[in-house]
Design a protein around this motif. Structure first.
Motif, PDB file in Angstrom:
ATOM      1  N   GLU A 196       0.897  -1.115  -0.089  1.00 45.87           N
ATOM      2  CA  GLU A 196       0.125  -0.012  -0.064  1.00 45.87           C
ATOM      3  C   GLU A 196       0.973   1.200  -0.140  1.00 45.87           C
ATOM      4  O   GLU A 196       0.609   2.199  -0.384  1.00 45.87           O
ATOM      5  CB  GLU A 196      -0.940   0.101   1.195  1.00 45.87           C
ATOM      6  CG  GLU A 196      -1.928  -1.134   1.125  1.00 45.87           C
ATOM      7  CD  GLU A 196      -2.928  -1.075   2.229  1.00 45.87           C
ATOM      8  OE1 GLU A 196      -2.471  -0.496   3.314  1.00 45.87           O
ATOM      9  OE2 GLU A 196      -4.082  -1.934   2.095  1.00 45.87           O
ATOM     10  N   VAL A 199       2.518   1.623  -3.491  1.00 43.10           N
ATOM     11  CA  VAL A 199       1.279   2.102  -4.615  1.00 43.10           C
ATOM     12  C   VAL A 199       1.147   3.749  -4.140  1.00 43.10           C
ATOM     13  O   VAL A 199       1.345   4.416  -5.270  1.00 43.10           O
ATOM     14  CB  VAL A 199       0.079   1.401  -4.455  1.00 43.10           C
ATOM     15  CG1 VAL A 199      -0.832   2.150  -5.127  1.00 43.10           C
ATOM     16  CG2 VAL A 199       0.283   0.318  -4.708  1.00 43.10           C
ATOM     17  N   LYS A 246       0.373  -3.221  -6.865  1.00 44.30           N
ATOM     18  CA  LYS A 246      -1.046  -3.690  -6.020  1.00 44.30           C
ATOM     19  C   LYS A 246      -1.374  -5.086  -6.450  1.00 44.30           C
ATOM     20  O   LYS A 246      -1.930  -5.643  -5.416  1.00 44.30           O
ATOM     21  CB  LYS A 246      -2.185  -2.597  -6.606  1.00 44.30           C
ATOM     22  CG  LYS A 246      -3.387  -2.653  -5.769  1.00 44.30           C
ATOM     23  CD  LYS A 246      -4.377  -1.596  -6.217  1.00 44.30           C
ATOM     24  CE  LYS A 246      -5.686  -1.859  -5.263  1.00 44.30           C
ATOM     25  NZ  LYS A 246      -6.640  -0.820  -5.852  1.00 44.30           N
TER      26      LYS A 246
END
Length: 596
Positions: A196, A199, A246
């Motif tokens: 996360e 990204v 992701k």
């Protein structure tokens, strides 16, 4: 040119008195009570820090949103390594400044600000350091990010660029990104936290490049001739890289698989205790679960009383089912909520429980919640706007029935004052007007104070019928359940499905509503302590009420007005202010507000 400065006329108490605008008793109270001062010895330092932090956040931003006049109008939350380092430097300088203040000479008002501002600085520092640790783990996958930062730094000052050289730099970036895409496609992927963050980092780099491109493109002729095509390719490559990262995220959650489709991140006992200490809650997670179970037992006993009064004996679920089916017809919910609001405000005024400014009554309003939002939050929300959760024509039959049954007037009677007055709307109204420099937001105050009003109005006999009582008890049980299922989940003892089943079996939730509640608790962006803060904060305010109001030291009006005029803060520090408690510089939480 827009004038952003506002003229201010300051009317001091004596001036207001001679103008006939305030009565003599209030004038004396203002002069004799430190609580009504709008500043403290730490006030200016806190205001300067917030302003400095805002300047740094905007200057080192990756966000290109601007208004008509080119002024950035939205802060982004992503910290580049550059901004993170600058914020840590700022925090260190303010911690040093804070240490240099004469703490012992401060009023209690100043000491509370000192303790909590220092707490805030330490918390921000901890979060930034945790971000840095995560960045250190993923920076190996972004060997090209310094080249992007190197483009952005001179752009902030408008340094002229060479279009051909800029295109060459971007072409080199495209090759470097594509090379990393090839490498990353061959690895297993990253854990949830690292993925996360990576990204977010890729998207932040995209935003920086967009800032860079938008600044020169169309204004610099040679840049506009050389760069657009290559920039578009670099932007696409970064977007592709973010999608790849992701897609290869590994599910590293310690949560057990349960088929619910809800995957959160249990934080564990050690982190729970750290966060509880930060919120000045001196209990272990296990002790808090025991508190919730004791409160739940009280709710069970009261629920049986109401069920028997309705003629259902000990079959409280049958009594609750009867209440759920008291929903109003489609289209009638807004009027039903207005009627409940009028009843609650009339009750507050009749019992002289607090001061309600006329503008606060005047300026709240209603909106309808979208069907999409109702999947996450199946009940209405409040503040200055009351957002009604009720079926729309696009919802299925079962969805319509779930929503109507879960938002019946008896259930809503318990929460209309929670959301509007004297709850969230009045809180926000007063926080904008009293000691607004205090940015000590905590759900234990915000949600706890609103929940306290539910508890107080029960004690003052606001529910008139057994149906009213069942409605109010539903929400009280719900808040007990939140403590139990949230802490058991984060301790690694319960799965989301167990949490859903618990809400259905022990509280009486509609299953879809229970699923929405659990989903937003664990994947809706709430802190791990948010859901437990309702009941625990309410119990703290109740304990403080016993100490100050039941004892005769303050009236309800004085107590409730004082709470709102101090602004949001951990309730143990509010207690220190209202009781004039001596405070040490290294204050640690110790207030055992609940008696087993």
């Amino acid at each position: 040119m827009i004038n952003t400065f506002k003229s201010k006329v300051i009317l001091y108490p004596a001036v207001l008195f001679f103008m006939g605008l305030i009565p003599v008793p209030l004038l004396a109270q203002n002069f004799n009570s430190e609580l009504y001062l709008q500043t403290s010895e730490v006030n200016n330092t806190m205001i300067h820090y917030d302003a400095d932090k805002g300047s740094i956040m905007r200057f080192y931003s990756t966000n290109s949103n601007q208004d008509t006049f080119g002024v950035q109008n939205e802060e982004d939350k992503y910290n580049t390594p550059e901004r993170r380092a600058r914020r840590l430097e700022l925090i260190a300088s303010y911690k040093k400044e804070l240490q240099g203040l004469n703490y012992d000479a401060m009023s209690n008002n100043g000491k509370v600000d000192y303790i909590l501002f220092n707490r805030n600085l330490n918390s921000e520092e901890y979060e930034l350091q945790q971000q840095q640790k995560t960045y250190d783990r993923i920076k190996i996958y972004f060997p090209f990010d310094e080249k992007i930062y190197a483009l952005e730094k001179p752009r902030r000052r408008g340094i002229k660029v060479n279009g051909a050289e800029a295109a060459k730099e971007l072409e080199d970036l495209r090759k470097a990104i594509n090379e990393e895409i090839k490498k990353f496609s061959k690895i297993d992927g990253l854990d949830k936290t690292a993925s996360e963050f990576a990204v977010l980092h890729a998207k932040g780099l995209q935003d920086i490049l967009k800032n860079y491109f938008d600044f020169y493109n169309g204004y610099d002729p040679l840049f506009s001739w050389w760069v657009p095509k290559t920039y578009s390719e670099v932007d696409s490559a970064l977007g592709e890289y973010a999608v790849l990262i992701k897609s290869k995220r590994k599910d590293s959650s310690t949560q057990k698989e349960d088929g619910s489709g809800i995957v959160g991140n249990p934080i564990g006992r050690e982190e729970l205790i750290r966060q509880l200490q930060t919120e000045f809650i001196p209990y272990s997670p296990e002790e808090l679960v025991a508190i919730a179970n004791k409160e739940f037992a009280w709710c069970d006993a009261e629920l049986l009383k109401a069920s028997r009064e309705m003629g259902f004996g000990d079959n409280w679920k049958a009594a609750q089912e009867k209440v759920k089916n008291s929903y109003v017809a489609p289209g009638d919910q807004p009027q039903a909520m207005l009627d409940l609001y009028n009843q609650s405000v009339e009750f507050l005024k009749k019992n002289n429980l607090l001061t309600i400014p006329p503008i606060a009554e005047e300026t709240w309003r209603m909106y309808m919640m979208s069907p999409e939002a109702q999947k996450i939050n199946p009940f209405f929300l409040g503040g200055e706007s009351l957002i009604i959760s009720y079926p729309t024509s696009s919802m299925s039959y079962s969805e319509k029935m779930m929503s109507m049954r879960g938002n019946n007037p008896n259930f809503s009677r318990a929460t209309i004052h929670h959301e509007l007055i004297a709850g969230h709307h009045l809180q926000q109204f007063m926080r904008d007007r009293y000691k607004a420099y205090r940015h000590f937001d905590t759900p234990f105050w915000v949600e706890g104070n609103s929940l306290y009003w539910e508890m107080l109005l029960w004690d003052l006999k606001f529910p008139q019928t057994p149906q009213d009582k069942i409605g109010m008890l539903f929400w009280r049980m719900h808040r007990c359940a939140r403590i139990i299922f949230s802490l058991n989940y984060h301790l690694g003892k319960w799965t989301p499905q167990q949490c859903i089943d618990f809400l259905v079996d022990r509280v009486g939730h509609e299953r879809a509503n229970a699923e929405g509640e659990v989903r937003r608790s664990f994947v809706g962006g709430y802190s791990p302590l948010y859901q437990i803060a309702y009941m625990l904060g309410g119990l703290q305010f109740t304990a403080l009420k016993e100490e100050l109001v039941t004892s005769g030291k303050m009236s309800y009006l004085e107590y409730h007005d004082a709470i709102l005029r101090e602004n949001a803060m951990p309730i143990e520090l509010l207690r220190a202010l209202l009781t004039n408690q001596p405070l040490q510089r290294d204050f640690k939480t110790s207030w055992k507000f609940y008696k087993f």
